[in-house]
Design an enzyme around this catalytic site. Structure first.
Site, short mmCIF file in Angstrom:
data_model
loop_
_atom_site.label_atom_id
_atom_site.label_comp_id
_atom_site.label_asym_id
_atom_site.label_seq_id
_atom_site.Cartn_x
_atom_site.Cartn_y
_atom_site.Cartn_z
N THR A 129 0.75 -1.11 0.00
CA THR A 129 -0.13 -0.02 0.03
C THR A 129 0.93 1.09 0.08
OG1 THR A 129 -0.10 -0.09 2.33
CG2 THR A 129 -1.90 -1.37 1.30
N LYS A 157 1.65 3.40 11.23
CA LYS A 157 0.72 2.16 11.18
C LYS A 157 0.36 2.07 12.69
CE LYS A 157 1.62 -0.99 7.26
NZ LYS A 157 2.12 -2.06 6.89
N ASP A 165 -4.08 -4.49 6.30
CA ASP A 165 -2.85 -4.78 6.93
C ASP A 165 -3.10 -4.84 8.36
OD1 ASP A 165 -0.23 -5.39 6.50
OD2 ASP A 165 0.52 -3.27 6.11
#
Lengths: 530, 530
Positions: free
Chosen positions: A223, A313, A281
């Protein structure tokens, strides 16, 4: 219960078998990783079997076998009534010549589908369930719809840690599994999310120059605007035959190649084809994807980098600790020595975002150029230091200094040049890197200090500009956290290869540049000084 | 932030626009509801725009516009360098002639994708989010992967009841919305899961014969061996133009047509294409699918049938009550009067499972034949009775007797014949129904009483035998719950059109026949006597 069926039906079954071969034809259509079989609407077999559009058929002969979805054709020039057409990928996968007679039959549904349905319903699956599902996935028995359902179901239901181990273990057992016959075999990995974070391309040459075996297989972007494989591809070939890769690692103690051709955890590659367009993810899939590949590649020791920051993330320390424990639990069950490091993920690492721009940053560090981004150099040395300490002859705390000596002395550069040469070098001029021709500049309109850089927005801009597909596309940062700027100062330049993509990226920049200016005191403190 | 880009780039943008038309060509490939655009690998536009395989492009001219996925072609006979090929469905949808020049550009990602990602992550969405998602779905902007992700994410995260209302409401607002200009407009629906349960084909003629307006739009099978539309199609055409359907309802007070052509809640049809192969039917999606269609069809009153049984969709009374409350809550928010009835779902209703076999059962009931299955007759009369009581002139409790009079007197049969005639009748001989030629008999091997019939296993067997695609395929039951059987007695016959499918069904029967024999006292009591 007892059962009976008439003789005429047995005959009909045999007749259908006899009629079920067709002449193989390559249809020059690229359907992108989806096997498509083209059957003429008037083909006798198609009618006799009652195949439907999108039905899965099994095409086989000589022990070779593929599954494909049916597209029905009404044009003799594409396929005739006695022919079976295969799309380019499917034809290559089957590996039989045109004109060969092949058997075609309706494929039975994958045996793991009931387990998939239970996972969709939120139930817990057993080790056997995960093995059955992973096998079907690796053999391309799942449709796109079924793959997506599995990925989303595992994403949401938050697999428990035992299930994550089942999935990781099942994935590592499908495909090839390497054994290097020595110890330790080291690797490093970052969970991703930080643009420009190309530490592997510095860590591998440093550790290999020290003599440790580091068979790093890298991935392409899922991504993000560039994966290590995408960036390394600017400098060298990365799609190598397995035997070649093997011999490079044995000769040079390391490599920087794409893992997709090595047949390591092949189910992972199939899953990624679905995760990529959904930007999925989840923790469980992240752990399974990373650890299954490392174990299959024969690694015994791994340094894992978890960056934390407001737009990373992982956005908080408690979350990072939870993820660390999940990685540690599964690694232990799989027999892998794991060292997790939590790093500063508040902004991109280095200046470039996109394959060519990141390759430039990496080469500047290796060349000890004054223009080299200091943060990329520093982080790479620290990670390499931790890996060097897996060497029983290195004392705890000495790794960093050893790594710095290897870099400063030019030994890391020479090792990188050897690896590039061995993989197949590409022309690259550090003074004039191959950047895309169209540019767009984003400047400060007020004075202030850079107090925030949005990783996600900058990654989005670089992707819309064409990275990683267009190697020279991306974003080149000219200001980082804490830098003071004046009105009109350049914040970054967008590079694009195509006008449409420059337009997409520009619209994104206009909506939000990703930079916030303010007072130096407003800067988010680092969650962790690593 | 301020922004700048050079003049040469503006020129490049214009040049790209000028080059972006191609000559339209129909490619005779049936890709089953997926729009595919075929572009030659050497097509200048393909190269200039940097399109990738599977990228979505927008094809447009004269205000017409479709989205399609790119397949790259290397064969001039399929498409040339200046041509754009479209698969059959896509060509029909665009509605422009071959040779027409069309514009082709990269499609921007659907605007609702961020909301989709939040739902995948398990977050709650707003009414605006659902409207944006449903609009993108109805306009075919979602890929199969994105559609599947939405369906699975909503399935698992258990939408809260407010979200189910948002989704239902958004779905009912896309496409056509009918207003019949009278009150009440009645309908009935069953949540499904019970093979053979073809009560609509009896209820509609009874209620319409009474004079109530009942514009029933029926669906095809999603995961079952037959939907009402599939079964009705044995007797009459069911794919009617909207105007025709409209006029039949006004003339005959009812119809039994497929809803797919009426553009009622079109997003539902798109979602079903993904739900079908996954056998997904979550409470939220069930409510949204059913209620959005009923409200769009202009219904004001609905009787909803929720069967309960060990192998029904709903297996316990508490679960049935929870589902009932969800239906009631959303119906109230949408302004629909709803009567939920919870029925005995322990076994199939009627004898036949599969379109032709079920059509036979229905016609036997309408003809008052002694062979008619009593359970189908009884349940239909009770449901029709509840609908008749929506008539303000019918007293509570009188509905059943009125329905029975209409059936016994032959008025229901005449109404059905009128509806069949109006939709376009097909030849059907009740003495010799069009069953598939291959058969397989399943017999009792011990003596005992039938104590359980597994709805799911029998539906699976009928589907593997080819139902509903092969109209004459399916299962014909010869024993029901409570029946005593001797060794060798016929339990049921499987009908199939193709040897492969008979083989699949036989293998399933051999694994489990779906019948359990035992003592009469072992029969599961009905959860609810309706």
């Amino acid at each position: 219960m007892s059962h009976s069926s008439g003789k005429s039906q047995q005959d009909a079954l045999h007749a259908a078998d006899a009629a079920s071969t067709l002449v193989l034809k390559r249809v020059a259509i690229d359907t992108y990783r989806e096997n498509v079989a083209y059957l003429h609407r008037d083909c006798e077999l198609y009618r006799a079997e009652g195949f439907q559009a999108l039905a899965k058929v099994e095409v086989s002969d000589d022990g070779r076998r593929i599954l494909a979805s049916v597209n029905v054709v009404d044009d003799d020039t594409i396929v005739g009534c006695s022919e079976l057409g295969l799309s380019e990928d499917a034809f290559a996968l089957l590996g039989l010549p045109e004109g060969h007679r092949v058997s075609v039959s309706q494929a039975e549904p994958p045996t793991s589908i009931p387990a998939l349905h239970r996972k969709i319903a939120g139930e817990r699956l057993s080790s056997e369930n995960f093995r059955a599902i992973v096998n079907d996935i690796a053999e391309h028995r799942y449709s796109k719809i079924e793959l997506t359902a599995f990925v989303v179901a595992c994403n949401q239901a938050e697999l428990d840690r035992e299930e994550v181990f089942f999935l990781s273990d099942a994935m590592s057992r499908v495909g090839r599994r390497l054994n290097w016959g020595e110890h330790p075999v080291v690797d490093k990995h970052c969970i991703g999310g930080i643009p420009g974070n190309r530490t592997s391309m510095l860590v591998v040459p440093i550790v290999a120059a020290h003599g440790m075996l580091c068979p790093k297989t890298s991935s392409r972007a899922i991504t993000s605007p560039a994966g290590t494989a995408d960036t390394m591809e600017v400098l060298a070939r990365v799609e190598l035959q397995f035997e070649q890769l093997n011999s490079i690692v044995r000769t040079h103690r390391g490599c920087l190649a794409w893992g997709g051709t090595s047949d390591l955890s092949p189910a992972d590659d199939v899953l990624i084809a679905v995760e990529r367009p959904l930007s999925i993810d989840s923790p469980g899939q992240m752990v399974a994807s990373i650890l299954s590949k490392k174990v299959a590649a024969g690694s015994t020791h791994l340094v894992l980098d978890i960056p934390v920051g407001p737009t990373a993330k992982v956005t908080s320390m408690p979350e990072a600790q939870r993820l660390r424990r999940l990685f540690e639990y599964v690694a232990k069950r799989m027999g892998l020595v794991l060292e997790v490091v939590i790093t500063d993920g508040r902004q991109p690492i280095g200046n470039g975002i996109g394959p060519a721009l990141e390759a430039r940053d990496v080469m500047q560090v290796l060349e000890n150029s004054p223009a080299a981004p200091a943060d990329l150099r520093q982080k790479s040395l620290r990670l390499a230091g931790r890996m060097l300490e897996f060497d029983p002859d290195v004392r705890g705390g000495d790794g960093f200094a050893i790594a710095r000596d290897i870099l400063d002395s030019g030994r890391a550069l020479r090792k990188m040049q050897d690896i590039i040469e061995a993989q197949g070098s590409k022309p690259f001029d550090l003074g004039n890197p191959p950047l895309a021709p169209l540019t767009y500049a984003v400047r400060a309109d007020t004075a202030g200090t850079v107090v925030n850089i949005d990783n996600l927005q900058l990654a989005r801009i670089a992707r819309q500009a064409g990275a990683p597909r267009a190697q020279g596309a991306g974003v080149d940062l000219r200001a980082k956290l804490g830098d003071p700027v004046q009105p009109g100062d350049l914040l970054y330049t967008v590079y694009a290869a195509y006008p449409t993509e420059l337009g997409f990226a520009r619209r994104l920049c206009e909506r939000s540049s990703g930079f916030t200016l303010g007072q130096a005191a407003d800067i988010t403190p680092a969650f962790m000084e690593f």
